[in-house]
Design a protein around this motif. Structure first.
Motif, PDB file in Angstrom:
ATOM      1  N   PRO A   1       0.808  -1.234   0.000  1.00  0.00           N
ATOM      2  CA  PRO A   1       0.000   0.000   0.000  1.00  0.00           C
ATOM      3  C   PRO A   1       0.839   1.281   0.000  1.00  0.00           C
ATOM      4  O   PRO A   1       0.444   2.284  -0.599  1.00  0.00           O
ATOM      5  CB  PRO A   1      -0.829  -0.109   1.279  1.00  0.00           C
ATOM      6  N   THR A   2       1.999   1.248   0.649  1.00  0.00           N
ATOM      7  CA  THR A   2       2.877   2.428   0.665  1.00  0.00           C
ATOM      8  C   THR A   2       3.355   2.764  -0.746  1.00  0.00           C
ATOM      9  O   THR A   2       3.410   3.930  -1.136  1.00  0.00           O
ATOM     10  CB  THR A   2       4.097   2.178   1.575  1.00  0.00           C
ATOM     11  N   ILE A   3       3.686   1.733  -1.503  1.00  0.00           N
ATOM     12  CA  ILE A   3       4.131   1.944  -2.886  1.00  0.00           C
ATOM     13  C   ILE A   3       2.952   2.379  -3.751  1.00  0.00           C
ATOM     14  O   ILE A   3       3.075   3.302  -4.567  1.00  0.00           O
ATOM     15  CB  ILE A   3       4.787   0.667  -3.451  1.00  0.00           C
ATOM     16  N   LYS A   4       1.787   1.732  -3.567  1.00  0.00           N
ATOM     17  CA  LYS A   4       0.609   2.107  -4.352  1.00  0.00           C
ATOM     18  C   LYS A   4       0.222   3.563  -4.118  1.00  0.00           C
ATOM     19  O   LYS A   4      -0.302   4.221  -5.006  1.00  0.00           O
ATOM     20  CB  LYS A   4      -0.578   1.188  -4.027  1.00  0.00           C
ATOM     21  N   ALA A   5       0.516   4.079  -2.929  1.00  0.00           N
ATOM     22  CA  ALA A   5       0.176   5.468  -2.593  1.00  0.00           C
ATOM     23  C   ALA A   5       0.997   6.480  -3.399  1.00  0.00           C
ATOM     24  O   ALA A   5       0.631   7.651  -3.480  1.00  0.00           O
ATOM     25  CB  ALA A   5       0.372   5.712  -1.100  1.00  0.00           C
ATOM     26  N   THR A   6       2.095   6.045  -4.022  1.00  0.00           N
ATOM     27  CA  THR A   6       2.919   6.958  -4.823  1.00  0.00           C
ATOM     28  C   THR A   6       2.369   7.112  -6.244  1.00  0.00           C
ATOM     29  O   THR A   6       2.930   7.854  -7.047  1.00  0.00           O
ATOM     30  CB  THR A   6       4.381   6.487  -4.895  1.00  0.00           C
ATOM     31  N   ARG A   7       1.277   6.440  -6.518  1.00  0.00           N
ATOM     32  CA  ARG A   7       0.646   6.512  -7.847  1.00  0.00           C
ATOM     33  C   ARG A   7       0.233   7.940  -8.176  1.00  0.00           C
ATOM     34  O   ARG A   7      -0.279   8.671  -7.336  1.00  0.00           O
ATOM     35  CB  ARG A   7      -0.582   5.613  -7.869  1.00  0.00           C
ATOM     36  N   VAL A   8       0.494   8.307  -9.417  1.00  0.00           N
ATOM     37  CA  VAL A   8       0.076   9.615  -9.927  1.00  0.00           C
ATOM     38  C   VAL A   8      -1.023   9.369 -10.945  1.00  0.00           C
ATOM     39  O   VAL A   8      -0.876   8.526 -11.844  1.00  0.00           O
ATOM     40  CB  VAL A   8       1.262  10.348 -10.600  1.00  0.00           C
ATOM     41  N   ASN A   9      -2.136  10.086 -10.803  1.00  0.00           N
ATOM     42  CA  ASN A   9      -3.254   9.919 -11.737  1.00  0.00           C
ATOM     43  C   ASN A   9      -2.989  10.710 -13.013  1.00  0.00           C
ATOM     44  O   ASN A   9      -3.264  11.897 -13.086  1.00  0.00           O
ATOM     45  CB  ASN A   9      -4.575  10.359 -11.102  1.00  0.00           C
ATOM     46  N   THR A  10      -2.419  10.049 -13.974  1.00  0.00           N
ATOM     47  CA  THR A  10      -2.182  10.661 -15.282  1.00  0.00           C
ATOM     48  C   THR A  10      -2.779   9.774 -16.346  1.00  0.00           C
ATOM     49  O   THR A  10      -2.932   8.561 -16.153  1.00  0.00           O
ATOM     50  CB  THR A  10      -0.674  10.831 -15.576  1.00  0.00           C
ATOM     51  N   LYS A  11      -3.129  10.374 -17.437  1.00  0.00           N
ATOM     52  CA  LYS A  11      -3.669   9.623 -18.575  1.00  0.00           C
ATOM     53  C   LYS A  11      -2.656   9.682 -19.701  1.00  0.00           C
ATOM     54  O   LYS A  11      -2.266  10.755 -20.148  1.00  0.00           O
ATOM     55  CB  LYS A  11      -4.997  10.230 -19.053  1.00  0.00           C
ATOM     56  N   THR A  12      -2.208   8.527 -20.137  1.00  0.00           N
ATOM     57  CA  THR A  12      -1.260   8.434 -21.233  1.00  0.00           C
ATOM     58  C   THR A  12      -1.895   7.602 -22.330  1.00  0.00           C
ATOM     59  O   THR A  12      -2.401   6.503 -22.070  1.00  0.00           O
ATOM     60  CB  THR A  12       0.051   7.755 -20.767  1.00  0.00           C
ATOM     61  N   LEU A  13      -1.875   8.112 -23.543  1.00  0.00           N
ATOM     62  CA  LEU A  13      -2.408   7.361 -24.672  1.00  0.00           C
ATOM     63  C   LEU A  13      -1.405   6.285 -25.068  1.00  0.00           C
ATOM     64  O   LEU A  13      -0.227   6.574 -25.282  1.00  0.00           O
ATOM     65  CB  LEU A  13      -2.677   8.277 -25.870  1.00  0.00           C
TER      66      LEU A  13
END
Length: 168
Positions: A20-32
Protein backbone atom coordinates in the motif's frame (compact mmCIF):
# COMPACT_ATOMS: atom_id res chain seq x y z
CA UNK A 1 11.96 -6.78 -22.14
CA UNK A 2 10.17 -5.07 -24.99
CA UNK A 3 12.47 -3.06 -27.23
CA UNK A 4 9.42 -1.89 -29.18
CA UNK A 5 7.88 -0.18 -26.16
CA UNK A 6 8.65 3.47 -25.48
CA UNK A 7 7.64 3.18 -21.82
CA UNK A 8 7.73 0.81 -18.88
CA UNK A 9 4.42 -0.93 -18.24
CA UNK A 10 2.96 -2.49 -15.12
CA UNK A 11 -0.33 -4.29 -15.57
CA UNK A 12 -3.14 -3.44 -13.16
CA UNK A 13 -3.35 -7.00 -11.73
CA UNK A 14 0.31 -6.67 -10.64
CA UNK A 15 -0.05 -3.08 -9.41
CA UNK A 16 -2.92 -4.15 -7.10
CA UNK A 17 -0.57 -6.62 -5.37
CA UNK A 18 2.00 -3.97 -4.44
CA UNK A 19 2.55 -2.75 -0.90
CA UNK A 20 0.00 0.00 0.00
CA UNK A 21 2.88 2.43 0.66
CA UNK A 22 4.13 1.94 -2.89
CA UNK A 23 0.61 2.11 -4.35
CA UNK A 24 0.18 5.47 -2.59
CA UNK A 25 2.92 6.96 -4.82
CA UNK A 26 0.65 6.51 -7.85
CA UNK A 27 0.08 9.61 -9.93
CA UNK A 28 -3.25 9.92 -11.74
CA UNK A 29 -2.18 10.66 -15.28
CA UNK A 30 -3.67 9.62 -18.57
CA UNK A 31 -1.26 8.43 -21.23
CA UNK A 32 -2.41 7.36 -24.67
CA UNK A 33 -1.02 3.94 -25.50
CA UNK A 34 -0.94 2.42 -28.97
CA UNK A 35 -0.44 -1.34 -29.16
CA UNK A 36 1.27 -3.41 -31.84
CA UNK A 37 -2.06 -3.94 -33.61
CA UNK A 38 -2.78 -0.20 -33.58
CA UNK A 39 -5.37 -0.53 -30.82
CA UNK A 40 -5.47 2.60 -28.65
CA UNK A 41 -6.12 2.69 -24.91
CA UNK A 42 -5.50 5.02 -21.99
CA UNK A 43 -3.37 4.34 -18.94
CA UNK A 44 -4.90 4.52 -15.46
CA UNK A 45 -1.91 6.22 -13.85
CA UNK A 46 1.83 6.03 -13.29
CA UNK A 47 3.98 4.80 -10.43
CA UNK A 48 7.73 5.08 -9.76
CA UNK A 49 9.30 1.72 -8.85
CA UNK A 50 12.81 0.79 -7.84
CA UNK A 51 13.90 -2.10 -10.05
CA UNK A 52 16.92 -4.34 -9.49
CA UNK A 53 18.30 -6.67 -12.14
CA UNK A 54 20.86 -9.35 -11.36
CA UNK A 55 22.18 -10.48 -8.00
CA UNK A 56 24.76 -8.82 -5.79
CA UNK A 57 27.50 -7.98 -6.59
CA UNK A 58 26.58 -8.03 -10.29
CA UNK A 59 23.30 -6.15 -9.93
CA UNK A 60 21.97 -2.78 -10.91
CA UNK A 61 19.17 -0.76 -9.32
CA UNK A 62 17.31 2.16 -10.89
CA UNK A 63 14.03 3.95 -10.22
CA UNK A 64 11.79 3.74 -13.27
CA UNK A 65 8.43 5.34 -13.97
CA UNK A 66 5.83 2.68 -14.89
CA UNK A 67 2.61 3.34 -16.77
CA UNK A 68 -0.27 1.37 -15.21
CA UNK A 69 -2.30 -0.46 -17.85
CA UNK A 70 -5.67 -2.10 -17.40
CA UNK A 71 -5.37 -5.03 -19.77
CA UNK A 72 -5.29 -8.80 -19.71
CA UNK A 73 -1.72 -10.00 -19.97
CA UNK A 74 0.28 -13.03 -18.89
CA UNK A 75 3.02 -10.56 -17.89
CA UNK A 76 3.30 -8.50 -14.73
CA UNK A 77 5.43 -5.74 -16.23
CA UNK A 78 7.36 -4.83 -19.33
CA UNK A 79 10.65 -2.99 -19.46
CA UNK A 80 10.85 -0.84 -22.59
CA UNK A 81 13.55 1.12 -24.38
CA UNK A 82 13.76 3.77 -21.66
CA UNK A 83 14.68 1.18 -19.01
CA UNK A 84 17.04 -0.59 -21.37
CA UNK A 85 18.89 2.67 -22.08
CA UNK A 86 18.91 3.88 -18.46
CA UNK A 87 20.15 0.53 -17.14
CA UNK A 88 22.54 -0.16 -20.02
CA UNK A 89 20.79 -3.41 -20.93
CA UNK A 90 21.77 -5.32 -24.06
CA UNK A 91 19.28 -8.01 -25.08
CA UNK A 92 20.01 -11.17 -27.04
CA UNK A 93 16.71 -12.90 -27.77
CA UNK A 94 18.44 -15.72 -29.64
CA UNK A 95 20.44 -16.52 -26.49
CA UNK A 96 17.60 -15.74 -24.08
CA UNK A 97 19.91 -13.42 -22.19
CA UNK A 98 20.50 -9.84 -21.19
CA UNK A 99 23.76 -8.18 -20.16
CA UNK A 100 24.21 -4.92 -18.30
CA UNK A 101 27.00 -2.90 -16.73
CA UNK A 102 27.46 -2.78 -12.96
CA UNK A 103 30.10 -1.23 -10.72
CA UNK A 104 31.65 -4.71 -10.32
CA UNK A 105 31.59 -5.79 -13.97
CA UNK A 106 29.08 -7.06 -16.49
CA UNK A 107 25.99 -8.79 -15.12
CA UNK A 108 24.12 -11.49 -17.03
CA UNK A 109 20.56 -12.72 -16.65
CA UNK A 110 19.45 -15.82 -18.56
CA UNK A 111 15.88 -16.68 -19.44
CA UNK A 112 14.80 -20.17 -18.46
CA UNK A 113 11.78 -21.76 -20.16
CA UNK A 114 10.08 -25.04 -19.38
CA UNK A 115 10.94 -27.97 -21.65
CA UNK A 116 8.15 -29.14 -23.94
CA UNK A 117 6.24 -25.91 -23.62
CA UNK A 118 3.72 -25.67 -26.45
CA UNK A 119 2.37 -22.24 -25.63
CA UNK A 120 4.39 -19.19 -24.77
CA UNK A 121 4.34 -18.52 -21.06
CA UNK A 122 5.94 -15.79 -19.04
CA UNK A 123 9.56 -16.75 -18.43
CA UNK A 124 11.30 -16.44 -15.10
CA UNK A 125 14.78 -15.00 -14.94
CA UNK A 126 17.80 -16.40 -13.14
CA UNK A 127 21.00 -14.55 -12.50
CA UNK A 128 24.13 -16.52 -13.22
CA UNK A 129 27.18 -15.62 -11.16
CA UNK A 130 30.32 -14.52 -12.98
CA UNK A 131 32.08 -17.76 -12.00
CA UNK A 132 29.46 -19.86 -13.82
CA UNK A 133 29.60 -17.92 -17.10
CA UNK A 134 31.83 -19.69 -19.62
CA UNK A 135 34.88 -17.77 -20.79
CA UNK A 136 34.03 -16.29 -24.17
CA UNK A 137 37.52 -15.74 -25.59
CA UNK A 138 37.23 -18.65 -27.99
CA UNK A 139 33.70 -17.93 -29.21
CA UNK A 140 34.83 -15.78 -32.14
CA UNK A 141 36.64 -16.57 -35.34
CA UNK A 142 37.99 -14.50 -38.20
CA UNK A 143 36.90 -15.28 -41.74
CA UNK A 144 37.85 -13.95 -45.16
CA UNK A 145 34.79 -12.54 -46.88
CA UNK A 146 36.43 -11.77 -50.21
CA UNK A 147 39.34 -13.92 -51.44
CA UNK A 148 40.67 -10.94 -53.43
CA UNK A 149 41.40 -9.23 -50.10
CA UNK A 150 42.64 -11.97 -47.74
CA UNK A 151 44.01 -9.46 -45.21
CA UNK A 152 40.55 -7.93 -44.73
CA UNK A 153 38.89 -10.29 -42.31
CA UNK A 154 35.60 -10.16 -40.43
CA UNK A 155 35.13 -11.44 -36.89
CA UNK A 156 32.05 -13.62 -36.40
CA UNK A 157 30.77 -15.86 -33.65
CA UNK A 158 31.85 -19.51 -33.84
CA UNK A 159 28.33 -20.56 -32.94
CA UNK A 160 26.99 -19.05 -36.20
CA UNK A 161 25.39 -21.86 -38.23
CA UNK A 162 27.49 -23.19 -41.12
CA UNK A 163 24.99 -22.11 -43.78
CA UNK A 164 25.26 -18.49 -42.56
CA UNK A 165 29.05 -18.69 -42.62
CA UNK A 166 28.87 -20.03 -46.17
CA UNK A 167 26.57 -17.16 -47.25
CA UNK A 168 29.06 -14.65 -45.80
Amino acid sequence: MDSGSTCEVIYEHCFKKLNPTIKATRVNTKTLLVGFSGKRSWSIGEVPLEITIGEHPLSRTETLNFVIVKSDSPHNMLLGRTAMQKMGIVVSTIHGAIKFHTKKGVGTVLSVGEAGEETKKARRFLTISKERIPICDDTKEKIIVNNKYPKQMVTIGKQLPKHFKKEL
